[in-house]
Design an enzyme around this catalytic site. Sequence first.
Site, PDB file in Angstrom:
ATOM      1  N   GLY A  90     -77.242 -25.103 -49.399  1.00  0.00           N
ATOM      2  CA  GLY A  90     -77.932 -26.208 -49.087  1.00  0.00           C
ATOM      3  C   GLY A  90     -78.762 -26.377 -47.978  1.00  0.00           C
ATOM      4  N   ASN A  91     -78.616 -25.385 -46.812  1.00  0.00           N
ATOM      5  CA  ASN A  91     -79.420 -25.454 -45.739  1.00  0.00           C
ATOM      6  C   ASN A  91     -80.818 -24.939 -46.315  1.00  0.00           C
ATOM      7  OD1 ASN A  91     -78.256 -22.840 -46.076  1.00  0.00           O
ATOM      8  ND2 ASN A  91     -78.917 -22.290 -44.172  1.00  0.00           N
ATOM      9  N   LYS A 135     -66.025 -30.809 -57.265  1.00  0.00           N
ATOM     10  CA  LYS A 135     -67.334 -30.471 -56.578  1.00  0.00           C
ATOM     11  C   LYS A 135     -67.901 -31.539 -55.891  1.00  0.00           C
ATOM     12  CE  LYS A 135     -70.827 -27.636 -56.205  1.00  0.00           C
ATOM     13  NZ  LYS A 135     -70.776 -26.562 -55.519  1.00  0.00           N
ATOM     14  N   LYS A 159     -72.695 -23.179 -58.177  1.00  0.00           N
ATOM     15  CA  LYS A 159     -74.143 -22.270 -58.233  1.00  0.00           C
ATOM     16  C   LYS A 159     -73.740 -20.849 -57.844  1.00  0.00           C
ATOM     17  CE  LYS A 159     -75.427 -22.126 -53.669  1.00  0.00           C
ATOM     18  NZ  LYS A 159     -74.593 -22.685 -53.174  1.00  0.00           N
ATOM     19  N   LYS A 180     -67.907 -18.616 -52.434  1.00  0.00           N
ATOM     20  CA  LYS A 180     -68.851 -17.551 -52.484  1.00  0.00           C
ATOM     21  C   LYS A 180     -68.042 -16.135 -52.555  1.00  0.00           C
ATOM     22  CE  LYS A 180     -71.416 -20.791 -49.824  1.00  0.00           C
ATOM     23  NZ  LYS A 180     -72.074 -21.393 -50.772  1.00  0.00           N
TER      24      LYS A 180
HETATM   25  N1  LIG Z   1     -64.269 -18.037 -43.181  1.00  0.00           N
HETATM   26  C1  LIG Z   1     -65.184 -18.428 -43.196  1.00  0.00           C
HETATM   27  N2  LIG Z   1     -66.432 -17.719 -42.842  1.00  0.00           N
HETATM   28  C2  LIG Z   1     -67.567 -18.188 -42.577  1.00  0.00           C
HETATM   29  N3  LIG Z   1     -67.901 -19.579 -42.948  1.00  0.00           N
HETATM   30  C3  LIG Z   1     -67.010 -20.169 -43.296  1.00  0.00           C
HETATM   31  C4  LIG Z   1     -65.590 -19.854 -43.511  1.00  0.00           C
HETATM   32  N4  LIG Z   1     -64.881 -20.889 -44.092  1.00  0.00           N
HETATM   33  C5  LIG Z   1     -65.781 -21.883 -44.185  1.00  0.00           C
HETATM   34  N5  LIG Z   1     -66.873 -21.609 -43.657  1.00  0.00           N
HETATM   35  C6  LIG Z   1     -67.803 -22.476 -43.843  1.00  0.00           C
HETATM   36  O1  LIG Z   1     -68.465 -22.250 -45.074  1.00  0.00           O
HETATM   37  C7  LIG Z   1     -70.104 -22.779 -45.120  1.00  0.00           C
HETATM   38  C8  LIG Z   1     -70.741 -22.428 -46.183  1.00  0.00           C
HETATM   39  O2  LIG Z   1     -70.369 -23.275 -47.144  1.00  0.00           O
HETATM   40  P1  LIG Z   1     -71.306 -24.348 -47.808  1.00  0.00           P
HETATM   41  O3  LIG Z   1     -71.912 -25.192 -46.627  1.00  0.00           O
HETATM   42  O4  LIG Z   1     -70.419 -25.435 -48.891  1.00  0.00           O
HETATM   43  O5  LIG Z   1     -72.362 -23.711 -48.582  1.00  0.00           O
HETATM   44  P2  LIG Z   1     -73.887 -23.824 -49.321  1.00  0.00           P
HETATM   45  O6  LIG Z   1     -74.739 -23.017 -48.311  1.00  0.00           O
HETATM   46  O7  LIG Z   1     -73.739 -23.187 -50.360  1.00  0.00           O
HETATM   47  O8  LIG Z   1     -74.225 -25.502 -49.089  1.00  0.00           O
HETATM   48  C9  LIG Z   1     -70.360 -22.013 -43.850  1.00  0.00           C
HETATM   49  O9  LIG Z   1     -71.615 -22.692 -43.165  1.00  0.00           O
HETATM   50  C10 LIG Z   1     -69.220 -22.394 -42.777  1.00  0.00           C
HETATM   51  O10 LIG Z   1     -69.393 -23.579 -42.152  1.00  0.00           O
HETATM   52  N1  LIG Z   2     -74.266 -26.623 -57.983  1.00  0.00           N
HETATM   53  C1  LIG Z   2     -73.706 -26.435 -56.474  1.00  0.00           C
HETATM   54  O1  LIG Z   2     -73.166 -25.375 -56.526  1.00  0.00           O
HETATM   55  O2  LIG Z   2     -74.584 -27.057 -55.682  1.00  0.00           O
HETATM   56  P1  LIG Z   2     -74.069 -26.742 -54.005  1.00  0.00           P
HETATM   57  O3  LIG Z   2     -74.526 -25.548 -53.654  1.00  0.00           O
HETATM   58  O4  LIG Z   2     -75.316 -27.729 -53.453  1.00  0.00           O
HETATM   59  O5  LIG Z   2     -72.624 -27.351 -53.959  1.00  0.00           O
END
Ligand SMILES: Nc1ncnc2c1ncn2[C@@H]1O[C@H](COP(=O)(O)OP(=O)(O)O)[C@@H](O)[C@H]1O
Ligand SMILES: NC(=O)OP(=O)(O)O
Length: 311
Positions: A11-12, A127, A210, A272
């Site tokens: 997302g970032n 989700k 994703k 992930k």
């Molecule tokens: N064990 C972990 N190690 C590192 N990050 C973690 C952990 N558990 C949770 N996180 C969090 O998960 C986030 C990534 O997930 P998310 O923000 O849902 O992903 P995306 O980048 O796909 O949007 C990291 O930025 C961190 O804040």
């Molecule tokens: N579809 C999906 O995984 O979207 P995000 O990464 O934004 O949760």
Amino acid sequence: MGNRVVLALGGNALGDDLASQMEAVKQTSKAIADLIEAGNEVVIAHGNGPQVGMINNAFTEYGKIDPKYPYMPLSMCVAMSQAYIGYDLQNALREELRNRGIKKTVTSVITQVVVDEKDPAFQNPTKPIGPFMNEVEAEEATKRGMVVKEDSGRGYRRVVASPKPVRIVEIDTIKAILDAGQVVIACGGGGIPVVEEGNHLRGVGAVIDKDFASCVMAKQVDADNFIVLTAVEKVAIKFGTPEQEWLSSMNIEEANVHIGNNEFAPGSMLPKVEAAMEFAESKEGRKSLITSLEKAQEGLEGKTGTWITAK
Ligand SMILES: Nc1ncnc2c1ncn2[C@@H]1O[C@H](COP(=O)(O)OP(=O)(O)O)[C@@H](O)[C@H]1O
Ligand SMILES: NC(=O)OP(=O)(O)O
């Protein structure tokens, strides 16, 4: 000679709205162009959680004001999110590559992913999509029929079903673009979830993760590396505590121990790590990397990130 890499953008890398997306994709494109300039073949997948929720909410709200606007199925909203994000991302990356004298085309493929209608995920929505809500907004959304859950202390979000990806319908097109030496964006938002009815593909109401969809794609294009790009440079154990420990690598056995100890948050880091493990286990020599967008090139050079390997 570089590697064939599949990138899963978090997302970032995309921002939450139109203005922040246009800015975010510029920075994202610089990091991806570094990988391409270094000689890697690149396939890009991206998330769509905030965007697909925004699109779905917009149609639902407008439909209340003007009944001429039809109900918009979630599968169609995923398709719109692929096009909307892909359009911005492909143009930003095209421009960045041209600024560096690289004349590759960048193409977004509207990608459908077959799911199993009997997947238990349809009975248990997990989700998160759309914006964060406070308690009052969450109650109102629940009254309107949405399933809403608390999201790791950050507020409330609508949740929808997220079945596992089974097969990528357009995989041959994705491979053809890659084999032609061009850059492809595919499996955006995990792909449009569809079920097969003979020759007909019917969209279903869900949002595929994703990370899992791009892992399937990485295996099918025979990538060397599957790279999950998120907001953190490395995966940690005891994340967010004073004893936090960043990991530079883990093999499948170690990763399973950490999963057993609930080190990775479900819905964020856990999928992930699981997708990274699935790719690393799938064929000898395949390696996965979890790192931040800014560190992608350094990570691929082995200088940072968390590498996930079979042994
Ligand atoms: N064990 C972990 N190690 C590192 N990050 C973690 C952990 N558990 C949770 N996180 C969090 O998960 C986030 C990534 O997930 P998310 O923000 O849902 O992903 P995306 O980048 O796909 O949007 C990291 O930025 C961190 O804040
Ligand atoms: N579809 C999906 O995984 O979207 P995000 O990464 O934004 O949760």
